[in-house]
Scaffold this motif. Structure first.
Motif, PDB file in Angstrom:
ATOM      1  N   PHE A 101       0.837  -1.205   0.000  1.00  0.00           N
ATOM      2  CA  PHE A 101       0.000   0.000   0.000  1.00  0.00           C
ATOM      3  C   PHE A 101       0.869   1.252   0.000  1.00  0.00           C
ATOM      4  CE2 PHE A 101      -2.666   3.314   1.747  1.00  0.00           C
ATOM      5  CZ  PHE A 101      -3.901   3.080   1.175  1.00  0.00           C
ATOM      6  N   VAL A 102       1.858   1.293   0.882  1.00  0.00           N
ATOM      7  CA  VAL A 102       2.727   2.471   0.991  1.00  0.00           C
ATOM      8  C   VAL A 102       3.539   2.664  -0.283  1.00  0.00           C
ATOM      9  CG1 VAL A 102       4.771   3.366   2.172  1.00  0.00           C
ATOM     10  CG2 VAL A 102       2.847   2.512   3.494  1.00  0.00           C
ATOM     11  N   THR A 103       4.075   1.574  -0.833  1.00  0.00           N
ATOM     12  CA  THR A 103       4.924   1.680  -2.018  1.00  0.00           C
ATOM     13  C   THR A 103       4.142   2.161  -3.228  1.00  0.00           C
ATOM     14  OG1 THR A 103       6.326  -0.102  -1.180  1.00  0.00           O
ATOM     15  CG2 THR A 103       6.511   0.440  -3.507  1.00  0.00           C
ATOM     16  N   VAL A 104       2.980   1.576  -3.475  1.00  0.00           N
ATOM     17  CA  VAL A 104       2.175   1.982  -4.634  1.00  0.00           C
ATOM     18  C   VAL A 104       1.670   3.413  -4.460  1.00  0.00           C
ATOM     19  CG1 VAL A 104       0.095   1.488  -5.973  1.00  0.00           C
ATOM     20  CG2 VAL A 104       1.521  -0.382  -5.161  1.00  0.00           C
ATOM     21  N   ALA A 105       1.293   3.780  -3.237  1.00  0.00           N
ATOM     22  CA  ALA A 105       0.852   5.151  -2.990  1.00  0.00           C
ATOM     23  C   ALA A 105       1.986   6.138  -3.269  1.00  0.00           C
ATOM     24  CB  ALA A 105       0.369   5.292  -1.547  1.00  0.00           C
ATOM     25  N   ALA A 106       3.209   5.792  -2.862  1.00  0.00           N
ATOM     26  CA  ALA A 106       4.356   6.669  -3.121  1.00  0.00           C
ATOM     27  C   ALA A 106       4.620   6.808  -4.615  1.00  0.00           C
ATOM     28  CB  ALA A 106       5.590   6.124  -2.407  1.00  0.00           C
ATOM     29  N   LEU A 107       4.499   5.711  -5.358  1.00  0.00           N
ATOM     30  CA  LEU A 107       4.684   5.787  -6.809  1.00  0.00           C
ATOM     31  C   LEU A 107       3.606   6.657  -7.443  1.00  0.00           C
ATOM     32  CD1 LEU A 107       5.619   2.068  -7.612  1.00  0.00           C
ATOM     33  CD2 LEU A 107       7.137   4.043  -7.628  1.00  0.00           C
ATOM     34  N   GLY A 108       2.368   6.521  -6.947  1.00  0.00           N
ATOM     35  CA  GLY A 108       1.291   7.337  -7.484  1.00  0.00           C
ATOM     36  C   GLY A 108       1.476   8.821  -7.200  1.00  0.00           C
ATOM     37  N   LEU A 109       2.117   9.143  -6.075  1.00  0.00           N
ATOM     38  CA  LEU A 109       2.306  10.542  -5.693  1.00  0.00           C
ATOM     39  C   LEU A 109       3.554  11.160  -6.309  1.00  0.00           C
ATOM     40  CD1 LEU A 109       1.387  10.432  -1.891  1.00  0.00           C
ATOM     41  CD2 LEU A 109       0.112  11.627  -3.683  1.00  0.00           C
ATOM     42  N   PHE A 110       4.662  10.424  -6.283  1.00  0.00           N
ATOM     43  CA  PHE A 110       5.951  11.042  -6.564  1.00  0.00           C
ATOM     44  C   PHE A 110       6.607  10.616  -7.872  1.00  0.00           C
ATOM     45  CE2 PHE A 110       5.575  11.118  -1.892  1.00  0.00           C
ATOM     46  CZ  PHE A 110       5.727  12.485  -1.677  1.00  0.00           C
ATOM     47  N   LEU A 111       6.106   9.582  -8.536  1.00  0.00           N
ATOM     48  CA  LEU A 111       6.755   9.151  -9.771  1.00  0.00           C
ATOM     49  C   LEU A 111       6.568  10.215 -10.848  1.00  0.00           C
ATOM     50  CD1 LEU A 111       8.296   6.781 -11.043  1.00  0.00           C
ATOM     51  CD2 LEU A 111       6.103   5.945 -11.908  1.00  0.00           C
ATOM     52  N   PRO A 112       7.668  10.728 -11.434  1.00  0.00           N
ATOM     53  CA  PRO A 112       7.524  11.742 -12.485  1.00  0.00           C
ATOM     54  C   PRO A 112       6.739  11.207 -13.669  1.00  0.00           C
ATOM     55  CG  PRO A 112       9.805  11.578 -11.737  1.00  0.00           C
ATOM     56  CD  PRO A 112       9.063  10.415 -11.137  1.00  0.00           C
ATOM     57  N   SER A 113       6.136  12.129 -14.382  1.00  0.00           N
ATOM     58  CA  SER A 113       5.353  11.729 -15.553  1.00  0.00           C
ATOM     59  C   SER A 113       6.284  11.334 -16.690  1.00  0.00           C
ATOM     60  CB  SER A 113       4.449  12.885 -15.999  1.00  0.00           C
ATOM     61  OG  SER A 113       3.749  12.539 -17.173  1.00  0.00           O
ATOM     62  N   ALA A 159       4.475  12.837   2.899  1.00  0.00           N
ATOM     63  CA  ALA A 159       3.311  13.188   2.082  1.00  0.00           C
ATOM     64  C   ALA A 159       3.234  14.696   1.838  1.00  0.00           C
ATOM     65  CB  ALA A 159       2.035  12.694   2.752  1.00  0.00           C
ATOM     66  N   MET A 160       3.688  15.490   2.814  1.00  0.00           N
ATOM     67  CA  MET A 160       3.647  16.947   2.670  1.00  0.00           C
ATOM     68  C   MET A 160       4.655  17.452   1.638  1.00  0.00           C
ATOM     69  SD  MET A 160       3.186  18.009   6.686  1.00  0.00           S
ATOM     70  CE  MET A 160       3.283  19.769   6.349  1.00  0.00           C
ATOM     71  N   LEU A 161       5.613  16.616   1.252  1.00  0.00           N
ATOM     72  CA  LEU A 161       6.579  17.016   0.229  1.00  0.00           C
ATOM     73  C   LEU A 161       6.000  16.911  -1.174  1.00  0.00           C
ATOM     74  CD1 LEU A 161       9.780  15.225   1.581  1.00  0.00           C
ATOM     75  CD2 LEU A 161       9.121  17.609   1.898  1.00  0.00           C
ATOM     76  N   TRP A 162       4.823  16.312  -1.320  1.00  0.00           N
ATOM     77  CA  TRP A 162       4.227  16.103  -2.629  1.00  0.00           C
ATOM     78  C   TRP A 162       3.843  17.426  -3.260  1.00  0.00           C
ATOM     79  CZ3 TRP A 162      -0.629  17.385  -4.434  1.00  0.00           C
ATOM     80  CH2 TRP A 162      -0.960  16.858  -5.695  1.00  0.00           C
ATOM     81  N   ARG A 163       4.020  17.518  -4.563  1.00  0.00           N
ATOM     82  CA  ARG A 163       3.600  18.678  -5.341  1.00  0.00           C
ATOM     83  C   ARG A 163       2.854  18.195  -6.574  1.00  0.00           C
ATOM     84  NH1 ARG A 163       4.745  20.332  -1.282  1.00  0.00           N
ATOM     85  NH2 ARG A 163       6.015  22.122  -0.663  1.00  0.00           N
ATOM     86  N   PRO A 164       1.875  18.968  -7.071  1.00  0.00           N
ATOM     87  CA  PRO A 164       1.125  18.531  -8.258  1.00  0.00           C
ATOM     88  C   PRO A 164       2.059  18.216  -9.412  1.00  0.00           C
ATOM     89  CG  PRO A 164       0.096  20.446  -7.276  1.00  0.00           C
ATOM     90  CD  PRO A 164       1.386  20.252  -6.559  1.00  0.00           C
ATOM     91  N   ARG A 165       1.720  17.172 -10.160  1.00  0.00           N
ATOM     92  CA  ARG A 165       2.541  16.735 -11.282  1.00  0.00           C
ATOM     93  C   ARG A 165       2.205  17.526 -12.528  1.00  0.00           C
ATOM     94  NH1 ARG A 165       1.489  10.806 -11.997  1.00  0.00           N
ATOM     95  NH2 ARG A 165       2.720  10.728 -10.099  1.00  0.00           N
ATOM     96  N   VAL A 166       3.226  18.017 -13.213  1.00  0.00           N
ATOM     97  CA  VAL A 166       3.035  18.756 -14.446  1.00  0.00           C
ATOM     98  C   VAL A 166       3.231  17.815 -15.612  1.00  0.00           C
ATOM     99  CG1 VAL A 166       3.848  20.679 -15.854  1.00  0.00           C
ATOM    100  CG2 VAL A 166       3.839  20.886 -13.346  1.00  0.00           C
ATOM    101  N   ARG A 167       2.250  17.716 -16.455  1.00  0.00           N
ATOM    102  CA  ARG A 167       2.324  16.789 -17.586  1.00  0.00           C
ATOM    103  C   ARG A 167       2.979  17.478 -18.783  1.00  0.00           C
ATOM    104  NH1 ARG A 167      -3.370  13.547 -17.810  1.00  0.00           N
ATOM    105  NH2 ARG A 167      -3.301  12.701 -15.692  1.00  0.00           N
ATOM    106  N   PRO A 168       3.703  16.706 -19.603  1.00  0.00           N
ATOM    107  CA  PRO A 168       4.314  17.284 -20.796  1.00  0.00           C
ATOM    108  C   PRO A 168       3.263  17.700 -21.808  1.00  0.00           C
ATOM    109  CG  PRO A 168       4.547  14.902 -20.827  1.00  0.00           C
ATOM    110  CD  PRO A 168       3.962  15.256 -19.481  1.00  0.00           C
ATOM    111  N   ALA A 169       3.557  18.766 -22.526  1.00  0.00           N
ATOM    112  CA  ALA A 169       2.618  19.259 -23.521  1.00  0.00           C
ATOM    113  C   ALA A 169       2.578  18.339 -24.742  1.00  0.00           C
ATOM    114  CB  ALA A 169       3.021  20.656 -23.946  1.00  0.00           C
TER     115      ALA A 169
END
Length: 462
Positions: free
Chosen positions: A311-323, A452-462
């Protein structure tokens, strides 16, 4: 962050259920609801969180006194509750005898499957330290079987799934070196009994033990293989999804319906089915919905380290993995540029997964690996090919056993040898892993809140 969280109602419902379930052992966790409900706007959201919390409280596991276990020679009928793990001369699984759950140690024959009714005669003894099994029920006894007779066969889906796994084990034993066969069996079907203890310890020290344990990695890699094959066939995508769902469910049966496997199957299917429901695929939403389903099915999973890690690992990938969505620039990459791009992707996955799991591993096992990122980066890339070749060649063995055996020896065995060489060499380093001081539960929760507080919205490539 608030907007992103509120836009995922399934994530809020999952949090409410986690709070309710944890109140079975920790009633003071009810205080978490007060700031949570105050922070979430809207009566509908508040009621949904409260309802899931009440459901979790109803289902919450609570401490129960151990049942009485007879000591000595014992004969009775029992139901197989977990897929047997195979060893050189035995097989081991969890069986239920009335209210008592026991670890059965039986000969390799007859082959056992989930749901079988057995007549067993053997030595029964209480376990000094009960542990949680596949069913997450407490196992209080060890039953050393002298004779085992099948009274009633397993349901046909379990029989077919067990036959697939047993056939695969026999095939790899016949075509590979024992050490390579042990790795392939553990990786593909979670058969860990044949692994050498030294290899198991090396994987623990290098942070790669998840490769040979029931986890979402098996489902993810197997699903990637199937999607690649189906994409080459002239069939509609909806039919591809239906076929993928059927095969993944059958694979979950063959791996013993381990809760991490079932969760990953649900998550994968929810993620892939999102476009058909006119929704954008979202990893966190799929994770939350699958977690809710698993916790309703097995509330005790909340206290399973396997569930917590996945749960923790997949949640971290969903939050922090770059696009890494395919832009025009990435689509035009070839050769070394494409390889470098793939290595960067794998490096990010390895780094995020390792960083997210390290605090939980330190809390649960009191150790942290310093080479986990490098080890996972070196071996994860070969795992899809190792699994894919093994499954394909096993199927080919029905038509041409000699060609399948040649492919296993020339293709699969070198890949398994590379995996073993990496974990053995890195695991042998004196500084590969270190013991950590005890980590309190409150400290662990505060640390993950900070991350979790270090998370920032992910910017997608144009």
């Amino acid at each position: 962050m608030k907007t992103e969280i509120l836009g995922r109602p399934s994530l809020l419902l999952c949090v409410g259920m986690l709070v309710g379930l944890s109140m079975g052992f920790h009633p003071w966790n009810a205080l978490i609801l007060i700031p949570l409900l105050g922070w979430v706007p809207g009566l509908e959201r508040k009621l949904g969180i409260a309802a899931c919390c009440v459901l979790g409280l109803v289902l919450a596991p609570r401490p129960t006194p151990p049942p009485g276990v007879p000591d000595g020679l014992f004969r009775a009928e029992a139901i197989v509750r977990s897929l047997p793990n195979l060893y050189a001369r035995s097989q081991r699984c969890v069986v239920q005898i009335g209210p008592v759950w026991a670890l059965l140690v039986a000969p390799r024959e007859p082959r056992l499957a989930v749901g079988q009714c057995l007549s067993i005669e053997g030595t029964l003894a209480p376990l000094p330290d009960p542990y949680g099994s596949w069913t997450r029920e407490e196992v209080f006894a060890r039953w050393q079987a002298l004779s085992v007779t099948v009274v009633r066969p397993a349901p046909w889906p379990h029989r077919l799934a067990a036959a697939w796994r047993d056939s695969f084990v026999t095939f790899t034993d016949r075509t590979l070196h024992p050490s390579a066969a042990a790795v392939v069996q553990a990786l593909c079907f979670d058969v860990r009994g044949m692994l050498e203890s030294s290899d198991h310890e090396a994987m623990r020290r290098t942070g790669t033990l998840h490769l040979v344990s029931a986890s979402g990695l098996h489902v993810l890699l197997f699903a990637m293989l199937l999607r690649a094959v189906f994409s080459l066939l002239p069939i509609p995508r909806l039919v591809q999804l239906a076929l993928l769902a059927g095969i993944l469910v059958f694979y979950a049966l063959a791996t013993g319906l381990e809760p991490p496997i079932v969760r990953s199957v649900l998550m994968m299917l929810l993620y892939l089915a999102a476009p058909y429901a006119r929704r954008e695929p979202d990893l966190l939403s799929a994770l939350s919905l699958s977690a809710i389903a698993i916790l309703i099915w097995r509330p005790q999973e909340l206290y399973s380290i396997g569930f917590q890690l996945s749960f923790v690992t997949v949640a971290a990938l969903g939050l922090f993995l770059p696009s890494f969505e395919a832009s025009e620039e990435t689509r035009q990459m070839f050769g070394l540029k494409r390889l470098r791009h793939s290595i960067v992707q794998a490096g990010w996955v390895s780094a995020i997964a390792t960083a997210a799991s390290a605090p939980l591993l330190a809390w649960a096992f009191g150790s942290v690996s310093f080479v986990a990122i490098l080890a996972n980066l070196l071996v994860t890339g070969v795992v899809p090919f190792l699994m894919g070749f093994s499954f394909v060649l096993h199927g080919l063995s029905v038509l041409s056993p000699s060609i399948a055996a040649w492919g296993m020896q020339k293709g699969v065995e070198p890949l398994a040898g590379w995996l073993l060489a990496v974990v053995q060499q890195l695991g042998a380093l004196p500084w590969a892993a270190t013991e950590t001081p005890p980590v309190g539960t409150l400290t662990l929760l505060l640390l993950y809140l900070f991350l979790a507080m270090l998370w920032r919205p992910r910017v997608r490539p144009a």
